[in-house]
Motif scaffolding. Structure first.
Motif, PDB file in Angstrom:
ATOM      1  N   ALA A 119       0.846  -1.194   0.000  1.00 16.86           N
ATOM      2  CA  ALA A 119       0.000   0.000   0.000  1.00 16.86           C
ATOM      3  C   ALA A 119       0.879   1.239   0.000  1.00 16.86           C
ATOM      4  O   ALA A 119       1.960   1.249   0.580  1.00 16.86           O
ATOM      5  CB  ALA A 119      -0.891  -0.009   1.238  1.00 16.86           C
ATOM      6  N   GLU A 120       0.385   2.272  -0.643  1.00 13.70           N
ATOM      7  CA  GLU A 120       1.088   3.547  -0.607  1.00 13.70           C
ATOM      8  C   GLU A 120       0.113   4.689  -0.847  1.00 13.70           C
ATOM      9  O   GLU A 120      -0.983   4.481  -1.365  1.00 13.70           O
ATOM     10  CB  GLU A 120       2.253   3.596  -1.581  1.00 13.70           C
TER      11      GLU A 120
ATOM     12  N   ILE B 164      -9.278  -1.694   5.285  1.00 14.09           N
ATOM     13  CA  ILE B 164     -10.305  -1.008   6.066  1.00 14.09           C
ATOM     14  C   ILE B 164     -10.286   0.459   5.677  1.00 14.09           C
ATOM     15  O   ILE B 164      -9.250   1.114   5.774  1.00 14.09           O
ATOM     16  CB  ILE B 164     -10.036  -1.152   7.587  1.00 14.09           C
ATOM     17  N   CYS B 165     -11.426   0.946   5.216  1.00 12.19           N
ATOM     18  CA  CYS B 165     -11.549   2.365   4.884  1.00 12.19           C
ATOM     19  C   CYS B 165     -13.019   2.751   4.993  1.00 12.19           C
ATOM     20  O   CYS B 165     -13.785   2.547   4.053  1.00 12.19           O
ATOM     21  CB  CYS B 165     -11.017   2.663   3.492  1.00 12.19           C
ATOM     22  N   PRO B 166     -13.421   3.292   6.149  1.00  8.59           N
ATOM     23  CA  PRO B 166     -14.812   3.723   6.306  1.00  8.59           C
ATOM     24  C   PRO B 166     -15.168   4.792   5.271  1.00  8.59           C
ATOM     25  O   PRO B 166     -14.287   5.453   4.719  1.00  8.59           O
ATOM     26  CB  PRO B 166     -14.854   4.296   7.721  1.00  8.59           C
TER      27      PRO B 166
ATOM     28  N   VAL C  59      -4.345  -1.245   5.904  1.00  3.78           N
ATOM     29  CA  VAL C  59      -4.096  -2.376   5.019  1.00  3.78           C
ATOM     30  C   VAL C  59      -3.217  -3.372   5.776  1.00  3.78           C
ATOM     31  O   VAL C  59      -2.176  -3.004   6.316  1.00  3.78           O
ATOM     32  CB  VAL C  59      -3.384  -1.937   3.722  1.00  3.78           C
ATOM     33  N   ASN C  60      -3.653  -4.628   5.808  1.00  3.66           N
ATOM     34  CA  ASN C  60      -2.910  -5.690   6.478  1.00  3.66           C
ATOM     35  C   ASN C  60      -2.590  -6.801   5.490  1.00  3.66           C
ATOM     36  O   ASN C  60      -3.423  -7.157   4.658  1.00  3.66           O
ATOM     37  CB  ASN C  60      -3.736  -6.258   7.646  1.00  3.66           C
TER      38      ASN C  60
ATOM     39  N   ASP D 180       3.036  -7.467   7.425  1.00  2.00           N
ATOM     40  CA  ASP D 180       3.148  -6.057   7.043  1.00  2.00           C
ATOM     41  C   ASP D 180       1.820  -5.372   7.353  1.00  2.00           C
ATOM     42  O   ASP D 180       0.751  -5.924   7.074  1.00  2.00           O
ATOM     43  CB  ASP D 180       3.464  -5.901   5.553  1.00  2.00           C
ATOM     44  N   ARG D 181       1.912  -4.155   7.914  1.00  2.00           N
ATOM     45  CA  ARG D 181       0.692  -3.417   8.281  1.00  2.00           C
ATOM     46  C   ARG D 181       0.897  -1.940   7.988  1.00  2.00           C
ATOM     47  O   ARG D 181       1.977  -1.400   8.194  1.00  2.00           O
ATOM     48  CB  ARG D 181       0.408  -3.607   9.769  1.00  2.00           C
TER      49      ARG D 181
END
Length: 176
Positions: free
Chosen positions: A54-55, A71-73, A81-82, A87-88
């Motif tokens: 992710a970036e 996860i993005c409400p 991002v997991n 990596d998290r």
């Protein structure tokens, strides 16, 4: 989008600093300004995996295939991002209305409770790089048993934090 943002990364507070974190000579968390003077967040996630992670590039986030959980409400103030290897990545934007709210959220930071102005938009950045011992939260950065945190930076020309891993290890973390 804001003209001023408090960056909270690794228990280090950066206000009006463009680069919050550099690892192995590569910018990992930084801001750029657009033509209207708004700050645009950039986050390049380090990883030992040989797959893209992710970036965020100029406030636009990208998650490549292979993420286990995103996860993005709907309000978009949190992106998490997991990955299965551990990596998290997480970014959270919020508002600190006054010095009392700042003190409530960060009671240990007595030296910067009187920020230049309120209300203040803040962004917290979390990263965990599996297999390296590198973990970044709003409450500290850990790597190899060491811990950095509790600093306040304002208007720096260079990065607030620079971790020198040597060119070989640094290039491994950002290889795409």
């Amino acid at each position: 989008m804001r003209h001023k943002i408090l960056m909270v990364a690794a228990d280090n507070f950066s206000y009006e600093c463009y680069t919050a974190l550099e690892i192995g000579g590569v910018k990992s968390i930084w801001f750029e300004r657009d033509e209207d003077g708004y700050l645009l967040l950039n986050v390049k996630m380090p990883t030992l995996a040989r797959r893209p992670r992710a970036e965020i590039e100029q406030n636009v986030w990208t998650v490549t295939p292979g993420a286990d959980e995103v996860i993005c409400p709907p309000n978009g103030r949190i992106v998490e991002v997991n990955h299965s290897n551990g990596d998290r990545f997480r970014v959270e934007f919020f508002t600190l209305e006054n010095s009392e709210k700042f003190a409530s959220r960060y009671p240990h930071m007595v030296n910067c409770k009187d920020m230049p102005e309120y209300p203040l938009t803040a962004v917290e950045v979390y990263e965990t790089v599996a297999g390296t011992g590198l973990s970044l939260t709003p409450y500290g950065i850990s790597m190899g048993g060491g811990h950095i945190g509790g600093n306040y930076f304002q208007c720096l020309a260079g990065p607030a934090i620079s971790i020198d891993l040597g060119p070989e290890q640094g290039s491994r973390l950002f290889r795409r």
